[in-house]
Design a protein around this motif. Structure first.
Motif, PDB file in Angstrom:
ATOM      1  N   LYS A  70       6.622  85.834  44.790  1.00  0.00           N
ATOM      2  CA  LYS A  70       5.382  86.702  44.665  1.00  0.00           C
ATOM      3  C   LYS A  70       4.417  85.583  45.329  1.00  0.00           C
ATOM      4  O   LYS A  70       3.381  85.928  46.044  1.00  0.00           O
ATOM      5  N   GLN A  71       4.589  84.111  45.070  1.00  0.00           N
ATOM      6  CA  GLN A  71       3.644  83.022  45.728  1.00  0.00           C
ATOM      7  C   GLN A  71       3.850  83.224  47.245  1.00  0.00           C
ATOM      8  O   GLN A  71       3.006  83.264  48.072  1.00  0.00           O
ATOM      9  N   GLN A  73       5.073  85.818  49.221  1.00  0.00           N
ATOM     10  CA  GLN A  73       4.268  87.088  49.365  1.00  0.00           C
ATOM     11  C   GLN A  73       2.816  86.882  49.789  1.00  0.00           C
ATOM     12  O   GLN A  73       2.184  87.363  50.639  1.00  0.00           O
ATOM     13  N   ILE A  74       2.238  86.086  48.801  1.00  0.00           N
ATOM     14  CA  ILE A  74       0.586  86.065  48.866  1.00  0.00           C
ATOM     15  C   ILE A  74       0.314  85.010  50.076  1.00  0.00           C
ATOM     16  O   ILE A  74      -0.516  85.597  50.699  1.00  0.00           O
ATOM     17  N   GLU A  77       0.759  87.055  53.124  1.00  0.00           N
ATOM     18  CA  GLU A  77      -0.307  88.165  53.624  1.00  0.00           C
ATOM     19  C   GLU A  77      -1.448  87.352  53.635  1.00  0.00           C
ATOM     20  O   GLU A  77      -2.453  87.889  54.515  1.00  0.00           O
ATOM     21  N   SER A  78      -1.939  86.419  52.990  1.00  0.00           N
ATOM     22  CA  SER A  78      -3.062  85.461  53.577  1.00  0.00           C
ATOM     23  C   SER A  78      -3.075  84.917  54.852  1.00  0.00           C
ATOM     24  O   SER A  78      -4.014  84.861  55.651  1.00  0.00           O
TER      25      SER A  78
END
Length: 104
Positions: A70-71, A73-74, A77-78
Motif C-alpha cells: 500500500k505504501q 502504491q501511494i 501515485e504521488s
C-alpha cells in the motif's frame, strides 16, 4: 512441516466458512498428506496451540506485506502526479512550477 499444516488449517478456514466443514476438510487433507509421508502428526489437536502461534505470526507477516504494498502504491501515485523532471531537475516541459514554501 508445522508451518505447512498451520497454513493448510488457515486455508481450510477460508475455504469453508462452516467451522465443522472446515475442520473436516483440514482433517481429511492432513490424513492424505500423512499417508503420503509429507506430514506426520502436526495436525493432531494437541498441536493446535503451536499451530495457532504460527498462524498469528503468518497473519502479522501478511499484514506487514500488505502495508508495504500500500505504501509503495501511494509513493508511485504521488510520483505520477508530479511532472517528470529531467536530469537538471527542471520539469521536462521547460516550465517551472511554483514552489510552495509550506511544503519545504
Amino acid at each position: 512441516r508445522l508451518l505447512l499444516v498451520s497454513l493448510l488449517e488457515n486455508f481450510c478456514l477460508l475455504y469453508d466458512t462452516n467451522p465443522d466443514g472446515s475442520r473436516k476438510l483440514f482433517y481429511v487433507i492432513c490424513k492424505m498428506l500423512s499417508a503420503m509421508g509429507i506430514i506426520e502428526e502436526e495436525y493432531i489437536d494437541e498441536m493446535s496451540t503451536v499451530r495457532s502461534s504460527y498462524q498469528c505470526a503468518f497473519k502479522a507477516l501478511v499484514v506487514q506485506a500488505l502495508n508495504s504494498i500500500k505504501q509503495e502504491q501511494i509513493m508511485m501515485e504521488s510520483h505520477m502526479i508530479m511532472p517528470p523532471t529531467s536530469v537538471s531537475g527542471i520539469p521536462e516541459n521547460g516550465k517551472s512550477s511554483p514552489v510552495n514554501h509550506d511544503e519545504i
